[in-house]
Design a protein around this motif. Structure first.
Motif, PDB file in Angstrom:
ATOM      1  N   UNK A   1       0.815  -1.212   0.000  1.00 40.52           N
ATOM      2  CA  UNK A   1       0.000   0.000   0.000  1.00 40.52           C
ATOM      3  C   UNK A   1       0.852   1.267   0.000  1.00 40.52           C
ATOM      4  N   UNK A   2       1.885   1.310   0.854  1.00 42.39           N
ATOM      5  CA  UNK A   2       2.642   2.542   1.058  1.00 42.39           C
ATOM      6  C   UNK A   2       3.970   2.603   0.318  1.00 42.39           C
ATOM      7  N   UNK A   3       4.488   1.486  -0.083  1.00 42.85           N
ATOM      8  CA  UNK A   3       5.820   1.486  -0.657  1.00 42.85           C
ATOM      9  C   UNK A   3       6.861   1.323   0.453  1.00 42.85           C
ATOM     10  N   UNK A   4       8.119   1.209   0.061  1.00 39.40           N
ATOM     11  CA  UNK A   4       9.169   0.869   1.008  1.00 39.40           C
ATOM     12  C   UNK A   4       9.414   1.950   2.055  1.00 39.40           C
ATOM     13  N   UNK A   5       9.623   3.193   1.629  1.00 36.73           N
ATOM     14  CA  UNK A   5      10.017   4.236   2.579  1.00 36.73           C
ATOM     15  C   UNK A   5       8.881   4.656   3.501  1.00 36.73           C
ATOM     16  N   UNK A   6       7.677   4.824   2.965  1.00 31.09           N
ATOM     17  CA  UNK A   6       6.544   5.193   3.822  1.00 31.09           C
ATOM     18  C   UNK A   6       6.168   4.055   4.764  1.00 31.09           C
ATOM     19  N   UNK A   7       6.331   2.824   4.303  1.00 29.63           N
ATOM     20  CA  UNK A   7       6.074   1.665   5.164  1.00 29.63           C
ATOM     21  C   UNK A   7       7.030   1.673   6.347  1.00 29.63           C
TER      22      UNK A   7
END
Length: 101
Positions: A31-37
């Motif tokens: 859902x968020x991608x690597x960095x936002x996750x």
């Protein structure tokens, strides 16, 4: 001497939170991608583990405040209550009580 068995609730809570925090990135990465996750996981994990730690300190507030800074200062509270009670007794013309006996 056999010590009492520990309560299972704090251990269960810690294990559940650990499992939940370890599996949170698996759910968030699509859902968020690597960095936002990574940012969301760190924030949520820090928040939940902080709340759990506060719960542990609230669970037993009567420990020695010198060893556990979050504990209640019972000795100081007792002295304050004694002073107030003695002042109330003095105002009524009654004898004060010494709690240090």
């Amino acid at each position: 001497i056999k010590p009492p068995a520990p309560e299972p609730s704090p251990r269960h809570t810690s294990r559940f939170l650990s499992f939940w925090c370890f599996t949170l990135p698996i759910v968030l990465i699509p859902t968020l991608g690597t960095w936002w996750m990574l940012a969301a996981t760190l924030f949520v994990t820090w928040s939940l583990l902080s709340i759990e730690e506060i719960g542990h300190s609230i669970e037993d507030p009567f420990l020695d405040p010198k060893e556990n800074p979050g504990s209640l200062p019972l000795e100081g509270m007792c002295v304050g209550i004694s002073m107030e009670a003695n002042e109330a007794l003095r105002l009524r013309g009654l004898a004060a009580v010494d709690i240090n006996k």
